[in-house]
Design a protein around this motif. Structure first.
Motif, PDB file in Angstrom:
ATOM      1  N   GLY A   1     -16.925 -23.431 -21.121  1.00 19.95           N
ATOM      2  CA  GLY A   1     -16.657 -22.025 -20.888  1.00 19.95           C
ATOM      3  C   GLY A   1     -16.268 -21.816 -19.444  1.00 19.95           C
ATOM      4  N   PRO A   2     -15.769 -20.629 -19.094  1.00 15.70           N
ATOM      5  CA  PRO A   2     -15.342 -20.358 -17.719  1.00 15.70           C
ATOM      6  C   PRO A   2     -16.517 -20.322 -16.756  1.00 15.70           C
ATOM      7  CG  PRO A   2     -15.288 -18.350 -19.036  1.00 15.70           C
ATOM      8  CD  PRO A   2     -15.573 -19.467 -19.988  1.00 15.70           C
ATOM      9  N   SER A   3     -16.227 -20.412 -15.468  1.00 17.85           N
ATOM     10  CA  SER A   3     -17.270 -20.273 -14.444  1.00 17.85           C
ATOM     11  C   SER A   3     -17.974 -18.931 -14.625  1.00 17.85           C
ATOM     12  CB  SER A   3     -16.654 -20.356 -13.045  1.00 17.85           C
ATOM     13  OG  SER A   3     -16.081 -21.622 -12.825  1.00 17.85           O
ATOM     14  N   GLY A   4     -19.294 -18.952 -14.505  1.00 18.83           N
ATOM     15  CA  GLY A   4     -20.067 -17.735 -14.681  1.00 18.83           C
ATOM     16  C   GLY A   4     -20.414 -17.410 -16.118  1.00 18.83           C
ATOM     17  N   SER A   5     -20.064 -18.299 -17.049  1.00 17.82           N
ATOM     18  CA  SER A   5     -20.335 -18.021 -18.464  1.00 17.82           C
ATOM     19  C   SER A   5     -21.780 -18.293 -18.854  1.00 17.82           C
ATOM     20  CB  SER A   5     -19.407 -18.856 -19.355  1.00 17.82           C
ATOM     21  OG  SER A   5     -19.616 -20.238 -19.141  1.00 17.82           O
ATOM     22  N   GLY A   6     -22.524 -19.008 -17.996  1.00 17.58           N
ATOM     23  CA  GLY A   6     -23.933 -19.269 -18.290  1.00 17.58           C
ATOM     24  C   GLY A   6     -24.238 -20.700 -18.678  1.00 17.58           C
ATOM     25  N   LYS A   7     -23.263 -21.591 -18.580  1.00 16.78           N
ATOM     26  CA  LYS A   7     -23.460 -22.985 -19.012  1.00 16.78           C
ATOM     27  C   LYS A   7     -24.587 -23.667 -18.240  1.00 16.78           C
ATOM     28  CE  LYS A   7     -19.384 -24.529 -17.961  1.00 16.78           C
ATOM     29  NZ  LYS A   7     -18.920 -23.340 -17.217  1.00 16.78           N
ATOM     30  N   SER A   8     -24.467 -23.653 -16.919  1.00 10.16           N
ATOM     31  CA  SER A   8     -25.473 -24.336 -16.101  1.00 10.16           C
ATOM     32  C   SER A   8     -26.829 -23.651 -16.212  1.00 10.16           C
ATOM     33  CB  SER A   8     -25.029 -24.386 -14.631  1.00 10.16           C
ATOM     34  OG  SER A   8     -23.888 -25.201 -14.482  1.00 10.16           O
ATOM     35  N   THR A   9     -26.817 -22.337 -16.292  1.00 10.35           N
ATOM     36  CA  THR A   9     -28.084 -21.611 -16.429  1.00 10.35           C
ATOM     37  C   THR A   9     -28.785 -21.997 -17.724  1.00 10.35           C
ATOM     38  OG1 THR A   9     -27.248 -19.737 -15.156  1.00 10.35           O
ATOM     39  CG2 THR A   9     -29.148 -19.333 -16.575  1.00 10.35           C
ATOM     40  N   LEU A  10     -28.043 -22.049 -18.819  1.00 14.31           N
ATOM     41  CA  LEU A  10     -28.633 -22.445 -20.091  1.00 14.31           C
ATOM     42  C   LEU A  10     -29.191 -23.863 -19.994  1.00 14.31           C
ATOM     43  CD1 LEU A  10     -29.285 -22.020 -23.064  1.00 14.31           C
ATOM     44  CD2 LEU A  10     -26.934 -22.703 -23.617  1.00 14.31           C
ATOM     45  N   LEU A  11     -28.440 -24.752 -19.383  1.00 10.78           N
ATOM     46  CA  LEU A  11     -28.887 -26.136 -19.231  1.00 10.78           C
ATOM     47  C   LEU A  11     -30.204 -26.196 -18.450  1.00 10.78           C
ATOM     48  CD1 LEU A  11     -27.348 -28.861 -20.048  1.00 10.78           C
ATOM     49  CD2 LEU A  11     -27.010 -29.111 -17.586  1.00 10.78           C
ATOM     50  N   HIS A  12     -30.266 -25.462 -17.355  1.00 11.28           N
ATOM     51  CA  HIS A  12     -31.470 -25.480 -16.525  1.00 11.28           C
ATOM     52  C   HIS A  12     -32.664 -24.855 -17.239  1.00 11.28           C
ATOM     53  CE1 HIS A  12     -28.903 -25.777 -12.599  1.00 11.28           C
ATOM     54  NE2 HIS A  12     -28.862 -26.873 -13.346  1.00 11.28           N
ATOM     55  N   CYS A  13     -32.420 -23.846 -18.054  1.00 10.15           N
ATOM     56  CA  CYS A  13     -33.514 -23.245 -18.819  1.00 10.15           C
ATOM     57  C   CYS A  13     -33.994 -24.186 -19.925  1.00 10.15           C
ATOM     58  CB  CYS A  13     -33.084 -21.909 -19.411  1.00 10.15           C
ATOM     59  SG  CYS A  13     -32.850 -20.593 -18.189  1.00 10.15           S
ATOM     60  N   LEU A  14     -33.054 -24.830 -20.617  1.00  9.60           N
ATOM     61  CA  LEU A  14     -33.438 -25.782 -21.657  1.00  9.60           C
ATOM     62  C   LEU A  14     -34.268 -26.928 -21.087  1.00  9.60           C
ATOM     63  CD1 LEU A  14     -30.102 -26.123 -23.691  1.00  9.60           C
ATOM     64  CD2 LEU A  14     -32.153 -24.886 -24.357  1.00  9.60           C
ATOM     65  N   GLY A  15     -33.910 -27.369 -19.880  1.00  7.78           N
ATOM     66  CA  GLY A  15     -34.613 -28.481 -19.249  1.00  7.78           C
ATOM     67  C   GLY A  15     -35.848 -28.073 -18.481  1.00  7.78           C
ATOM     68  N   LEU A  16     -36.235 -26.809 -18.568  1.00 10.24           N
ATOM     69  CA  LEU A  16     -37.439 -26.280 -17.917  1.00 10.24           C
ATOM     70  C   LEU A  16     -37.358 -26.333 -16.394  1.00 10.24           C
ATOM     71  CD1 LEU A  16     -40.300 -27.714 -20.198  1.00 10.24           C
ATOM     72  CD2 LEU A  16     -39.062 -25.554 -20.412  1.00 10.24           C
ATOM     73  N   ILE A  17     -36.144 -26.358 -15.860  1.00  9.14           N
ATOM     74  CA  ILE A  17     -35.987 -26.267 -14.414  1.00  9.14           C
ATOM     75  C   ILE A  17     -36.113 -24.807 -13.976  1.00  9.14           C
ATOM     76  CG2 ILE A  17     -34.365 -26.572 -12.501  1.00  9.14           C
ATOM     77  CD1 ILE A  17     -33.274 -29.011 -13.947  1.00  9.14           C
TER      78      ILE A  17
END
Length: 224
Positions: A39-55
């Protein structure tokens, strides 16, 4: 193996304003092999990844791993859970420049087991596997970008994780090096029978994925 998210929301503060990075995201990951979040920058990809990984914590919603709710664990239990079940690969590698290559790889295992000798022995084995056996005593500052990412892959495997989370793992690599790293990563995911969830702008990563999840404005747009 199953990872489930139900209606998770995540906010960030921007000065006096609040920005919603994830908007009621729900998804199920079940032995999916290589999963690409695109998805485009700002779409939430990295945020979702960090939440899934409990970071990063979530404001609301639930995250379950093999039936156990994990987003509500205390900080110490989250740390132990991450160390024992998850591996992480970051865009900027996050290696410690004052440590040797083998010390960087072994560090998560030392945190988990406190057994330095056994942890370093397995770290050396993993470095052989990623083609860097002869580099184990070098400082990471002496390595190329592709070599540093191989070290990061080895480190992500040292505690024998069930899931690897990778945040833009090829973003700092040229196309040739990126292809070599992806070959290695894809091979290891298949051999170890683990799941890898990767946030990426790289179309080659998406082409190799077993499953593609498209995101836009903090929501899942398409899941395949």
């Amino acid at each position: 193996m199953e990872l489930v998210v139900e209606g998770i929301n995540k906010y960030y503060s921007l000065g006096e304003q609040s920005y919603q990075a994830l908007r009621g995201v729900s998804a199920r990951f079940q032995d999916d092999g290589l999963v690409a979040l695109v998805g485009p920058s700002g779409s939430g990809k990295s945020t979702l990844l960090h939440c899934l990984g409990l970071i990063d914590p979530v404001e609301s919603g639930q995250i379950y791993f093999e039936g156990q709710r994990i987003d509500s664990l205390g900080d110490d239990k989250k740390s132990s859970f991450r160390l024992s079940r998850f591996g992480f690969i970051f865009q900027s590698y996050h290696l410690i420049p004052t440590l040797s290559v083998v010390e960087n790889v072994a560090l998560p295992a030392i945190y988990l087991s406190r057994d330095v000798r056994r942890s370093q022995s397995y770290a050396k084995h993993l470095l052989e596997r990623v083609g860097l056996g002869e580099f184990n005593k070098r400082r990471v500052s002496q390595l190329s970008g592709g070599q540093r990412q191989r070290v990061a892959i080895a480190r992500s495997l040292v505690n024998r994780p069930r899931i690897i989370f990778a945040d833009e793992p090829t973003a700092n690599l040229d196309s040739s090096t990126s292809g070599d790293v992806l070959d290695l990563f894809q091979e290891i995911v298949a051999e170890e029978q683990i799941m890898a969830i990767v946030s990426t702008h790289d179309p080659e990563v998406a082409q190799r994925a077993n499953r593609i999840i498209k995101m836009k404005d903090g929501q899942l747009e398409v899941t395949q």
